[in-house]
Scaffold this motif. Sequence first.
Motif, PDB file in Angstrom:
ATOM      1  N   LEU A 179       0.836  -1.198   0.000  1.00 38.79           N
ATOM      2  CA  LEU A 179       0.000   0.000   0.000  1.00 38.79           C
ATOM      3  C   LEU A 179       0.876   1.255   0.000  1.00 38.79           C
ATOM      4  CD1 LEU A 179      -2.899   1.118   0.155  1.00 38.79           C
ATOM      5  CD2 LEU A 179      -2.676   1.120   2.649  1.00 38.79           C
ATOM      6  N   MET A 180       1.930   1.243   0.823  1.00 38.42           N
ATOM      7  CA  MET A 180       2.848   2.384   0.876  1.00 38.42           C
ATOM      8  C   MET A 180       3.523   2.594  -0.471  1.00 38.42           C
ATOM      9  SD  MET A 180       4.747   1.905   4.522  1.00 38.42           S
ATOM     10  CE  MET A 180       6.026   3.086   4.073  1.00 38.42           C
ATOM     11  N   ALA A 181       4.082   1.497  -1.009  1.00 40.30           N
ATOM     12  CA  ALA A 181       4.794   1.610  -2.291  1.00 40.30           C
ATOM     13  C   ALA A 181       3.831   2.050  -3.380  1.00 40.30           C
ATOM     14  CB  ALA A 181       5.444   0.267  -2.643  1.00 40.30           C
ATOM     15  N   GLY A 182       2.620   1.484  -3.399  1.00 39.12           N
ATOM     16  CA  GLY A 182       1.619   1.834  -4.396  1.00 39.12           C
ATOM     17  C   GLY A 182       1.186   3.283  -4.285  1.00 39.12           C
ATOM     18  N   ALA A 183       1.034   3.774  -3.068  1.00 36.17           N
ATOM     19  CA  ALA A 183       0.600   5.165  -2.870  1.00 36.17           C
ATOM     20  C   ALA A 183       1.665   6.128  -3.388  1.00 36.17           C
ATOM     21  CB  ALA A 183       0.318   5.422  -1.386  1.00 36.17           C
ATOM     22  N   VAL A 184       2.937   5.822  -3.121  1.00 31.02           N
ATOM     23  CA  VAL A 184       4.024   6.681  -3.601  1.00 31.02           C
ATOM     24  C   VAL A 184       4.052   6.669  -5.126  1.00 31.02           C
ATOM     25  CG1 VAL A 184       6.547   6.900  -3.724  1.00 31.02           C
ATOM     26  CG2 VAL A 184       5.428   6.498  -1.516  1.00 31.02           C
ATOM     27  N   LEU A 185       3.897   5.459  -5.680  1.00 26.82           N
ATOM     28  CA  LEU A 185       3.982   5.278  -7.126  1.00 26.82           C
ATOM     29  C   LEU A 185       2.791   5.931  -7.839  1.00 26.82           C
ATOM     30  CD1 LEU A 185       6.067   3.430  -8.705  1.00 26.82           C
ATOM     31  CD2 LEU A 185       4.208   1.763  -8.867  1.00 26.82           C
ATOM     32  N   THR A 186       1.600   5.740  -7.309  1.00 29.25           N
ATOM     33  CA  THR A 186       0.379   6.168  -7.996  1.00 29.25           C
ATOM     34  C   THR A 186       0.009   7.609  -7.673  1.00 29.25           C
ATOM     35  OG1 THR A 186      -0.381   3.896  -7.734  1.00 29.25           O
ATOM     36  CG2 THR A 186      -2.011   5.507  -8.481  1.00 29.25           C
ATOM     37  N   LEU A 187       0.009   7.953  -6.370  1.00 30.82           N
ATOM     38  CA  LEU A 187      -0.416   9.297  -5.974  1.00 30.82           C
ATOM     39  C   LEU A 187       0.737  10.298  -6.021  1.00 30.82           C
ATOM     40  CD1 LEU A 187      -2.561   8.309  -2.836  1.00 30.82           C
ATOM     41  CD2 LEU A 187      -3.355   8.669  -5.185  1.00 30.82           C
ATOM     42  N   GLY A 188       1.947   9.818  -5.780  1.00 32.61           N
ATOM     43  CA  GLY A 188       3.101  10.708  -5.747  1.00 32.61           C
ATOM     44  C   GLY A 188       3.267  11.349  -4.387  1.00 32.61           C
ATOM     45  N   ARG A 189       4.483  11.854  -4.136  1.00 35.45           N
ATOM     46  CA  ARG A 189       4.795  12.469  -2.847  1.00 35.45           C
ATOM     47  C   ARG A 189       4.596  13.978  -2.899  1.00 35.45           C
ATOM     48  NH1 ARG A 189      10.679  10.207  -2.528  1.00 35.45           N
ATOM     49  NH2 ARG A 189      10.337  10.578  -4.741  1.00 35.45           N
ATOM     50  N   LEU A 190       4.342  14.583  -1.747  1.00 32.06           N
ATOM     51  CA  LEU A 190       4.303  16.040  -1.649  1.00 32.06           C
ATOM     52  C   LEU A 190       5.716  16.580  -1.769  1.00 32.06           C
ATOM     53  CD1 LEU A 190       1.850  16.433   1.385  1.00 32.06           C
ATOM     54  CD2 LEU A 190       1.326  16.744  -1.050  1.00 32.06           C
ATOM     55  N   PRO A 191       5.878  17.836  -2.254  1.00 39.29           N
ATOM     56  CA  PRO A 191       7.234  18.388  -2.389  1.00 39.29           C
ATOM     57  C   PRO A 191       7.929  18.430  -1.032  1.00 39.29           C
ATOM     58  CG  PRO A 191       5.546  19.921  -3.236  1.00 39.29           C
ATOM     59  CD  PRO A 191       4.822  18.776  -2.649  1.00 39.29           C
TER      60      PRO A 191
ATOM     61  N   LEU B 196      -7.865   2.490  26.356  1.00 42.86           N
ATOM     62  CA  LEU B 196      -6.587   2.051  25.786  1.00 42.86           C
ATOM     63  C   LEU B 196      -6.767   1.407  24.415  1.00 42.86           C
ATOM     64  CD1 LEU B 196      -4.865   0.461  28.904  1.00 42.86           C
ATOM     65  CD2 LEU B 196      -4.475   2.711  27.901  1.00 42.86           C
ATOM     66  N   ASP B 197      -7.984   1.429  23.889  1.00 43.39           N
ATOM     67  CA  ASP B 197      -8.285   0.638  22.692  1.00 43.39           C
ATOM     68  C   ASP B 197      -7.614   1.213  21.450  1.00 43.39           C
ATOM     69  OD1 ASP B 197      -9.260  -1.061  20.864  1.00 43.39           O
ATOM     70  OD2 ASP B 197     -11.370  -0.573  21.175  1.00 43.39           O
ATOM     71  N   TYR B 198      -6.766   0.388  20.836  1.00 45.64           N
ATOM     72  CA  TYR B 198      -6.081   0.806  19.622  1.00 45.64           C
ATOM     73  C   TYR B 198      -7.045   0.883  18.437  1.00 45.64           C
ATOM     74  CZ  TYR B 198      -1.428   0.713  21.537  1.00 45.64           C
ATOM     75  OH  TYR B 198      -0.307   1.004  22.251  1.00 45.64           O
ATOM     76  N   ALA B 199      -8.232   0.240  18.569  1.00 38.14           N
ATOM     77  CA  ALA B 199      -9.187   0.234  17.455  1.00 38.14           C
ATOM     78  C   ALA B 199      -9.991   1.527  17.395  1.00 38.14           C
ATOM     79  CB  ALA B 199     -10.123  -0.960  17.576  1.00 38.14           C
ATOM     80  N   GLU B 200      -9.805   2.425  18.372  1.00 38.78           N
ATOM     81  CA  GLU B 200     -10.635   3.622  18.421  1.00 38.78           C
ATOM     82  C   GLU B 200     -10.474   4.450  17.144  1.00 38.78           C
ATOM     83  OE1 GLU B 200     -10.136   5.992  21.963  1.00 38.78           O
ATOM     84  OE2 GLU B 200     -11.390   7.557  21.084  1.00 38.78           O
ATOM     85  N   TYR B 201      -9.247   4.506  16.614  1.00 40.74           N
ATOM     86  CA  TYR B 201      -9.040   5.233  15.364  1.00 40.74           C
ATOM     87  C   TYR B 201      -8.951   4.280  14.167  1.00 40.74           C
ATOM     88  CZ  TYR B 201      -8.566   9.470  17.970  1.00 40.74           C
ATOM     89  OH  TYR B 201      -8.825  10.534  18.773  1.00 40.74           O
ATOM     90  N   GLY B 202      -8.835   3.011  14.437  1.00 39.20           N
ATOM     91  CA  GLY B 202      -8.980   1.991  13.410  1.00 39.20           C
ATOM     92  C   GLY B 202      -7.809   1.837  12.472  1.00 39.20           C
ATOM     93  N   GLY B 203      -7.182   2.934  12.109  1.00 35.28           N
ATOM     94  CA  GLY B 203      -6.102   2.845  11.151  1.00 35.28           C
ATOM     95  C   GLY B 203      -5.104   3.970  11.350  1.00 35.28           C
ATOM     96  N   ALA B 204      -4.026   3.908  10.591  1.00 35.47           N
ATOM     97  CA  ALA B 204      -2.955   4.884  10.713  1.00 35.47           C
ATOM     98  C   ALA B 204      -2.722   5.511   9.348  1.00 35.47           C
ATOM     99  CB  ALA B 204      -1.682   4.195  11.206  1.00 35.47           C
ATOM    100  N   PRO B 205      -2.791   6.838   9.228  1.00 36.98           N
ATOM    101  CA  PRO B 205      -2.631   7.450   7.908  1.00 36.98           C
ATOM    102  C   PRO B 205      -1.175   7.468   7.434  1.00 36.98           C
ATOM    103  CG  PRO B 205      -2.996   9.132   9.577  1.00 36.98           C
ATOM    104  CD  PRO B 205      -3.129   7.808  10.269  1.00 36.98           C
ATOM    105  N   LEU B 206      -1.020   7.305   6.133  1.00 41.00           N
ATOM    106  CA  LEU B 206       0.274   7.484   5.476  1.00 41.00           C
ATOM    107  C   LEU B 206       0.364   8.967   5.128  1.00 41.00           C
ATOM    108  CD1 LEU B 206       2.776   6.116   4.083  1.00 41.00           C
ATOM    109  CD2 LEU B 206       1.367   5.983   2.023  1.00 41.00           C
ATOM    110  N   LEU B 207       1.355   9.666   5.659  1.00 42.32           N
ATOM    111  CA  LEU B 207       1.462  11.114   5.476  1.00 42.32           C
ATOM    112  C   LEU B 207       2.491  11.470   4.413  1.00 42.32           C
ATOM    113  CD1 LEU B 207       1.495  12.288   9.220  1.00 42.32           C
ATOM    114  CD2 LEU B 207      -0.474  11.963   7.707  1.00 42.32           C
ATOM    115  N   GLY B 208       2.180  12.490   3.608  1.00 42.42           N
ATOM    116  CA  GLY B 208       3.175  12.982   2.655  1.00 42.42           C
ATOM    117  C   GLY B 208       2.944  12.515   1.237  1.00 42.42           C
ATOM    118  N   VAL B 209       1.807  11.832   0.973  1.00 42.71           N
ATOM    119  CA  VAL B 209       1.445  11.498  -0.415  1.00 42.71           C
ATOM    120  C   VAL B 209       0.255  12.378  -0.831  1.00 42.71           C
ATOM    121  CG1 VAL B 209       2.349   9.141  -0.377  1.00 42.71           C
ATOM    122  CG2 VAL B 209      -0.004   9.577   0.367  1.00 42.71           C
ATOM    123  N   ARG B 210       0.012  12.457  -2.131  1.00 36.50           N
ATOM    124  CA  ARG B 210      -1.051  13.333  -2.646  1.00 36.50           C
ATOM    125  C   ARG B 210      -2.398  12.626  -2.578  1.00 36.50           C
ATOM    126  NH1 ARG B 210       0.736  17.801  -4.847  1.00 36.50           N
ATOM    127  NH2 ARG B 210       2.881  17.937  -5.589  1.00 36.50           N
TER     128      ARG B 210
END
Lengths: 304, 304
Positions: free
Chosen positions: A67-79, A235-249
């Motif tokens: 998912l990380m590699a695909g996001a960088v490849l497809t969406l591109g990174r922020l400057p 303490l529930d880690y599911a409260e936010y459910g997921g972790a965002p990948l930052l710095g892609v478009r």
Amino acid sequence: VGDERKISALLGGRRLEVVHASEVVGMDESPVAAARGKRDSSMRRCLELVRQGGADAVVSAGNSGALMAGAVLTLGRLPGVERPPIASIYPTLAGPGVLLDMGANVDCRASHLVQFALLGEAFARALLGKARPRVALLANGTELTKGTEATREAHALLSSLPLDYRGYLEGRDLFRGLADVIVCDGFVGNAVLKSMEGAAEAFLALMRAEVARTLLGRLAARLLRPSLQRLRARLDYAEYGGAPLLGVRGVTVVCHGASTPRAVENAVRLAARLVAQGLPRALEAELARAAAVAPRPGNETAAS
Amino acid sequence: VGDERKISALLGGRRLEVVHASEVVGMDESPVAAARGKRDSSMRRCLELVRQGGADAVVSAGNSGALMAGAVLTLGRLPGVERPPIASIYPTLAGPGVLLDMGANVDCRASHLVQFALLGEAFARALLGKARPRVALLANGTELTKGTEATREAHALLSSLPLDYRGYLEGRDLFRGLADVIVCDGFVGNAVLKSMEGAAEAFLALMRAEVARTLLGRLAARLLRPSLQRLRARLDYAEYGGAPLLGVRGVTVVCHGASTPRAVENAVRLAARLVAQGLPRALEAELARAAAVAPRPGNETAAS
């Protein structure tokens, strides 16, 4: 996005648009090969939808490296972003905190850590609603003689940026909520978050075993059940459910492979909220603001 | 070893030999400067006593960096040891485990990690009485594509050595006791151990606060007190009191600066036990055994 027949069968009568994808990225596949090779995977199709404006965000509990590699490849990174980090939202005694990178960015240079700090600060502002989130570097002690070569150089760079930068914090401080944003490389972030989760799980298991040994203990445990449920919710880690990948478009939220339905639901909510807040633009503005007052850390470090 | 008048006043009538030292290393002093400069510090005098055979071990709750630097300077390193690690004995669901380095060895190369593994294995054999302690590298996942450059190279080197080497473990596995010896650099070891301690402390504090909210909760807490005390004893970091510095010519036990009297007592017991077991010789034999079957990892890596 995925196998249309399988998904439609699960949807029952619910009216959702399904976009078909014929391929699947396996959990054990090489991230880069899968991101490049499988052009009709559900992951790639979903990222393409976001790039073309057909969707606002990607949420996936699949192979996180792909998912990380695909996001960088497809969406591109922020400057100004060399390596997009994954930001974990974790519980502290003072409310939720952000720790990044918890992803696959190991062997980080100082410039990467500085970019994580800037992205994490802008994300914490959007998520936690704090005007000036406190930012700290995770180290093996709070004295400035501690740290690695990379953290010491990152410390110098961060001290000159327009952030509420608090210097080094150590592992013991993570749960205390002494900073809103904790910065470290992905190796350390992963080790620290997983060991804290493991410690909490072990603690609960040991307590259950101790309590079950006596009749009085079992009675007390029944009396305590509401308290323990409140504690678990805090303490529930599911409260936010997921972790965002930052710095892609685009908004990309990474879920754990073993996510509960509630975690996936909350991850979708988080993605919707980050879209509504215009997260990628906020991150871009933050990077531009930092670049305006200091030489771009990425370039400065690459040249030194 | 220390200020004779102050110590004698505290000893009451107890018959202990006191060796006078006129200087003290402060907790904030630069380790190397203190180790080199203060020749009449209690730390240096004590290390000299061990070197000359007047004492069998050093136990100190002082400046740990200065103790490490002083031990290397005064006692010297065993052959094949580039950087002596500190081995932490920590509680797991399957009994005590060993994690190293928890000290100041940051930015470690693969050869350092391999030396930590060999020293940790010999130490675990002496301490835990296991014939073949299981050894693992801490990483950000169990797949071999994970890890840093240093852990991947260390993995290759360890696979060829006569150890019960189990590959990568992740943070979640630390408390499960899946290995007897967990190897990582001092930055990661410090961050992981301190964050697990912080998580356990926070968990206890949150539970106390939850329980105190209701009358039934307070009643239940009273009923649970014996269970919680047993649990705390199982997780007590003071049980071993200190952490040995491995790879120097002599037994050196490092205590936390905020040690309780019981922790110091247990650290002295640990030191006595390691002396009785001839730990430095056992470590030296382990290093020689490894060197005999494989090219010495320190040299091989330095050349690569």
